[in-house]
Scaffold this active site. Structure first.
Site, mmCIF file in Angstrom:
data_model
loop_
_atom_site.group_PDB
_atom_site.id
_atom_site.type_symbol
_atom_site.label_atom_id
_atom_site.label_comp_id
_atom_site.label_asym_id
_atom_site.label_seq_id
_atom_site.Cartn_x
_atom_site.Cartn_y
_atom_site.Cartn_z
ATOM 1 N N ASN A 149 36.188 34.909 43.720
ATOM 2 C CA ASN A 149 37.158 35.953 43.186
ATOM 3 C C ASN A 149 38.603 35.351 43.136
ATOM 4 O OD1 ASN A 149 38.670 37.942 42.010
ATOM 5 N ND2 ASN A 149 38.165 39.559 43.776
ATOM 6 N N TYR A 209 38.297 39.387 36.772
ATOM 7 C CA TYR A 209 37.375 39.703 37.834
ATOM 8 C C TYR A 209 35.988 40.384 37.336
ATOM 9 C CZ TYR A 209 35.356 42.554 41.395
ATOM 10 O OH TYR A 209 34.433 43.274 42.316
ATOM 11 N N LYS A 218 43.342 38.327 51.662
ATOM 12 C CA LYS A 218 43.221 39.056 50.548
ATOM 13 C C LYS A 218 41.581 39.417 50.284
ATOM 14 C CE LYS A 218 42.562 39.702 45.851
ATOM 15 N NZ LYS A 218 41.521 39.491 44.851
ATOM 16 N N PHE A 253 45.489 44.445 48.750
ATOM 17 C CA PHE A 253 44.758 43.165 48.641
ATOM 18 C C PHE A 253 45.763 42.246 47.668
ATOM 19 C CE2 PHE A 253 41.164 46.085 48.237
ATOM 20 C CZ PHE A 253 40.984 46.158 49.705
ATOM 21 N N ASP A 302 47.725 39.989 45.128
ATOM 22 C CA ASP A 302 47.209 39.183 44.178
ATOM 23 C C ASP A 302 48.179 39.140 43.165
ATOM 24 O OD1 ASP A 302 47.201 41.758 42.843
ATOM 25 O OD2 ASP A 302 44.916 41.535 42.054
ATOM 26 N N ASP A 361 45.665 50.582 46.437
ATOM 27 C CA ASP A 361 45.323 49.107 45.837
ATOM 28 C C ASP A 361 44.390 49.372 44.656
ATOM 29 O OD1 ASP A 361 43.800 46.604 45.481
ATOM 30 O OD2 ASP A 361 45.429 46.088 46.601
ATOM 31 N N TRP A 372 45.334 48.744 40.812
ATOM 32 C CA TRP A 372 44.742 47.703 39.822
ATOM 33 C C TRP A 372 44.107 48.368 38.789
ATOM 34 C CZ3 TRP A 372 40.194 45.929 38.193
ATOM 35 C CH2 TRP A 372 40.049 44.508 37.827
#
Length: 311
Positions: free
Chosen positions: A66, A89, A188, A218, A220, A287, A291
């Protein structure tokens, strides 16, 4: 339970940051917006959940691979369960789900340890950074072989123990760098693995992990893009221009480290703000909410481009 080094290190970075700062007023406004949202469930329709050993192997491969879906001329995608086009993802998660259902032996440690490029291409199509992903899948296979099974590999009582095990045995999970001479971990993919195990098993069996509140955000691409769009992250004009022009930001550079550190610390502050608003949430849940919010929005800025296996 010991302190998460990601939380401490990113706080240290933000006290010295030159390229990125936080707007607390915008952060409070975002917290009020998040407080009105209902929690999103773990998206089971795009993930494989079945027999325990195969599910654990699937999750480990998923989170090992990922990272970095943007290189290439065209956007890599797969067809989703409802005929929709999936990329990034979700394309990886659903692509591997189909493999787990049709060819579960793909996830056997001895198969992963000797995976060939044509095998991964057959499974996922022309996914970016194919040769790098093959190398990392082999790392996963060798780690599982050392433990004998995924169940033994994941036999951890809490999130810190599991993150330590993953980063110790699979080199590509060692997401850390130096910033002004100091070691800065982000971890992450190792941290998101804990959250995914919790989500897949609904907090039972292998998903009954203590220390979920130990996890941080996480860090990103998508979260800092969303936070910038909301005015929470404020970039130096020179950095903004580079990102908007889609220039590569070097992994481990001050700019990249500060973007990721600011993301982690923003989520820490959002947890505090939500608490004051009467909404209790852990960092990984905030998170997830951010996201998921980013997936349904047309954002005015591109995400920063950093070529890395860590996110």
């Amino acid at each position: 339970m010991r302190t998460n080094p990601v939380r401490d290190a990113t706080r240290w970075v933000m006290k010295r940051a030159r390229w990125v700062s936080l707007d607390r007023g915008a952060l409070r406004r975002l917290a009020r917006e998040l407080a009105e949202l209902e929690p999103d469930p773990w998206p089971r329709e795009y993930h494989f959940v079945g027999e325990e050993e195969l599910t654990l192997r699937y999750l480990l491969v998923l989170d090992a691979l990922n990272f970095c879906f943007w290189p290439g001329k065209g956007r890599w995608h797969v067809d989703g369960p409802k005929g929709e086009v999936l990329d990034g993802y979700y394309a990886l998660a659903y692509g591997l789900k189909r493999v787990a259902e049709d060819s579960p032996s793909f996830f056997a440690p001895e198969v992963l340890s000797h995976l060939a490029e044509e095998d991964l291409r057959e499974a996922l199509g022309d996914i970016p950074l194919l040769s790098v992903r093959v190398r990392i899948a082999r790392e996963v296979g060798r780690a599982l072989s050392r433990f004998g099974s995924a169940r033994a590999f994941f036999d951890a009582e809490n999130c810190p123990e599991l993150v330590e095990r993953v980063t110790a045995h699979i080199p590509s999970f060692r997401d850390a760098c130096l910033y002004r001479g100091h070691w800065i971990p982000f971890y992450k993919r190792a941290q998101i693995l804990c959250a995914d195990i919790f989500g897949a098993f609904e907090g039972k069996g292998p998903g009954d992990l203590a220390g979920l509140d130990w996890l941080t955000a996480f860090a990103d691409y998508k979260l800092p893009q969303l936070l910038r769009a909301h005015g929470v992250l404020v970039f130096d004009p020179a950095l903004s221009e580079r990102i908007d022009n889609r220039e590569l930001i070097t992994p481990g550079s001050d700019e990249e480290v500060e973007i990721r550190a600011a993301t982690v610390q923003t989520v820490e502050f959002l947890v505090e703000e939500l608490e004051e608003l009467g909404r209790t949430a852990m960092a990984f849940q905030v998170d997830w909410a951010l996201w998921n919010l980013s997936q349904g929005m047309e954002l005015p800025f591109p995400y920063h481009r950093t070529l890395t296996v860590f996110y």
